[in-house]
Design an enzyme around this catalytic site. Structure first.
Site, PDB file in Angstrom:
ATOM      1  N   HIS A  13     -69.438 -67.218 -51.971  1.00 18.82           N
ATOM      2  CA  HIS A  13     -68.386 -66.758 -52.877  1.00 18.82           C
ATOM      3  C   HIS A  13     -67.020 -67.497 -52.992  1.00 18.82           C
ATOM      4  O   HIS A  13     -66.239 -67.006 -53.744  1.00 18.82           O
ATOM      5  CB  HIS A  13     -67.868 -64.958 -52.644  1.00 18.82           C
ATOM      6  N   HIS A  63     -73.547 -60.111 -55.996  1.00 17.72           N
ATOM      7  CA  HIS A  63     -74.633 -60.497 -55.548  1.00 17.72           C
ATOM      8  C   HIS A  63     -76.017 -60.179 -56.648  1.00 17.72           C
ATOM      9  O   HIS A  63     -77.098 -60.281 -56.056  1.00 17.72           O
ATOM     10  CB  HIS A  63     -74.764 -59.807 -54.338  1.00 17.72           C
TER      11      HIS A  63
END
Lengths: 211, 330
Positions: free
Chosen positions: B54, B216
């Site tokens: 991320h 995700h």
């Protein structure tokens, strides 16, 4: 014959092999409901436990404490952390012991189950690895030998997977796919099933009907 | 998608090696990254953590004026208990630690375990979870929402307060109020592929998008054909403004973020529309931020975050800091 650290060391080696063999299948099962890393998580965790296994000692509590430390630095996934919790509970409960009697296994696993529920904020029936552990622990009540434990726990895996397959996952990422989880085995349950297959003598994971 | 890696298993460690080779202010204790020199002595420590994949969230915000330490997990997996403990210890100056991270099960378990163990050593921790993703649960279940890009704004507010010398309870209270007034929604245009995997994490056909998808690949609100930039901007702004907050104001911080593959130029096309929409609603964009702040590997898509501002929040967002990934618009 009771459970001693020598048996546990062999069990860890079998678990490492089993998770390595089952990695792709567990990843695929998880990819249907999550991010597809359950197999990788288990392979890495049990690989670390096997590779960093503590020096031989007959102290079971100490052995589990060392395993808990390895888990704590090797995994960050929810499932991996539940394994960490299980090692911590076992360490505390078997402190000072050199053996675990087979008849003590069920109550120990029930304690592990309760701590997993508390840590994971999960309930029985949520369709998680904890339901599988509950099924196995309950099946082992009054079990007093290895062969019977193997048979009972494998049967419990099959029964529990069948029981939960058509239910919805109610916690974690999979809960967001609730309807999609119907008809699917929970990846955490499958992972524990693979481990039990291995520990109870079946390392032919690829051929296992569970995975 | 092909990746420039050596081995998948070494992805995170080699990424951290590179980060530390680049930013000499950082040090590392296994999977905990922390500032070598604190921005202020005897301050509250701000600690975060989460899975890799991320970047710049989470570890990229380990910088003066934001977070002091970060526990780094494998790609899309929480940080280990051990790395959480190392991060907390590295940020501890005796004034307590704010644990500020996203609302994900594994992260919570690991930080909880770590903080309970360290409490026995006298380290006081308070936890605040980022829960800004409005697509992940309804307003009635706001505590179940995931933390996404809004965490970056919370880092800045907590970091600024800690640098001013505020105590742990105050840092927690002000940052918690900011979290209560922060909302994010994302839209995914394409999937991402994790290192070592042959296939994308989820299926999203060419020309299809999913409104509200998580970072995700968690399911969103709807999946349909690609819409225009203006249409997407309209819906995202409408959804954010419709989500209730306790005390909405007419000044906001806005963060328009690429999830990885979407170029900043496309964000600017969206911002052109969003700025007009908010002006029409009487809302001033006091703190505009456009760029890569929170990614999902190579996922295509954007997220839009709004935080309603009061004076304290705005001052904290404008306070001095020195982070490569914290860029305020004028």
């Amino acid at each position: 014959m009771s459970i001693d650290t020598q048996i546990l060391r062999v069990a860890l080696r079998r678990a490492a092999l089993a998770t390595r063999l089952a990695e792709d299948q567990l990843n695929k099962a998880d990819a249907r409901l999550g991010d597809g890393d359950t197999g990788e998580t288990m392979r890495r965790l049990f690989g670390a436990l096997n590779n960093e296994m503590p020096e031989y000692s007959d102290d079971i509590g100490g052995f589990f404490a060392e395993l808990a430390k390895i888990c704590a630095r090797s995994t960050g996934s929810s499932l991996g952390t539940l394994v960490t919790v299980s090692m911590m509970v076992m360490a505390k409960q078997t402190k000072g012991q050199t053996v675990i009697e087979w008849t003590d296994l069920s109550p120990l696993l029930l304690l592990v189950r309760d701590q997993m529920m508390a840590r994971g904020k999960a309930n029985l029936g949520d369709k998680t690895v904890i339901d599988m552990l509950d099924g196995v622990a309950t099946a082992l009540v009054n079990c007093d030998n290895a062969a019977d434990a193997a048979a009972r726990s494998r049967q419990a895996c099959t029964t529990t997977l069948d029981l939960f397959r058509d239910r919805e996952n109610r916690i974690g990422r999979a809960r967001m796919f609730a309807k999609k989880t119907i008809g699917q085995d929970d990846p955490g349950m499958l992972a524990l099933s693979c481990l039990i297959d291995a520990l109870s003598g079946d390392t032919n994971i690829q051929a296992s009907s569970h995975a | 998608m092909d990746k420039i890696i050596n081995t998948a298993d070494n992805y995170v460690n080699e990424m951290l090696d590179g980060l530390l080779a680049w930013d000499k202010r950082l040090a590392r204790d296994d999977r905990a990254v922390f500032l070598r020199r604190s921005s202020r002595p005897n301050k509250v420590g701000i600690v975060s953590g989460g899975g890799s994949g991320h970047f710049p969230l989470f570890v990229g915000y380990t910088a003066p004026g934001l977070i002091d330490a970060c526990a780094v997990g494998d790609v899309f997996a929480g940080p280990s208990v051990d790395s959480c403990m190392r991060a907390i210890k590295s940020a501890d100056q005796g004034q307590g630690i704010l644990l500020l991270y996203g609302n994900y099960g594994g992260d919570k378990m690991n930080f909880d375990l770590a903080s309970e163990m360290l409490e026995m050593d006298g380290i006081r921790c308070k936890t605040l979870l980022g829960t800004d993703d409005i697509a992940s649960a309804g307003p009635q279940e706001a505590d179940k929402r995931r933390g996404v890009a809004g965490l970056v704004l919370l880092y800045k507010i907590a970091g600024a307060l800690a640098d001013e010398g505020a105590d742990l309870d105050h840092v927690h209270a002000v940052t918690a109020a900011a979290a209560d007034h922060c909302r994010t929604i994302g839209v995914a245009l394409s999937s991402c592929t994790l290192p070592g995997r042959d296939a994308p994490s989820f299926d999203l056909a060419a020309g299809e998008i999913e409104m509200g998808m998580g970072i995700h690949g968690e399911p969103g609100i709807w999946r349909d054909k690609l819409k225009s930039a203006d249409a997407l901007a309209d819906e995202m702004v409408d959804r954010l403004l419709a989500d209730p907050v306790a005390q909405p104001t007419n000044r906001v911080a806005l963060m328009l973020n690429t999830l990885g593959a979407t170029p900043v130029e496309e964000l600017l096309i969206m911002y052109r529309r969003i700025s007009v929409l908010l002006e029409q609603r009487g809302i001033t964009i006091a703190v505009p931020m456009i760029g890569p702040f929170t990614s999902s590997m190579d996922m295509g898509g954007v997220s839009l975050t709004l935080m309603y501002l009061d004076d304290a929040r705005e001052a904290a967002l404008r306070a001095p800091s020195d982070c490569r990934y914290w860029n305020l618009g004028s």
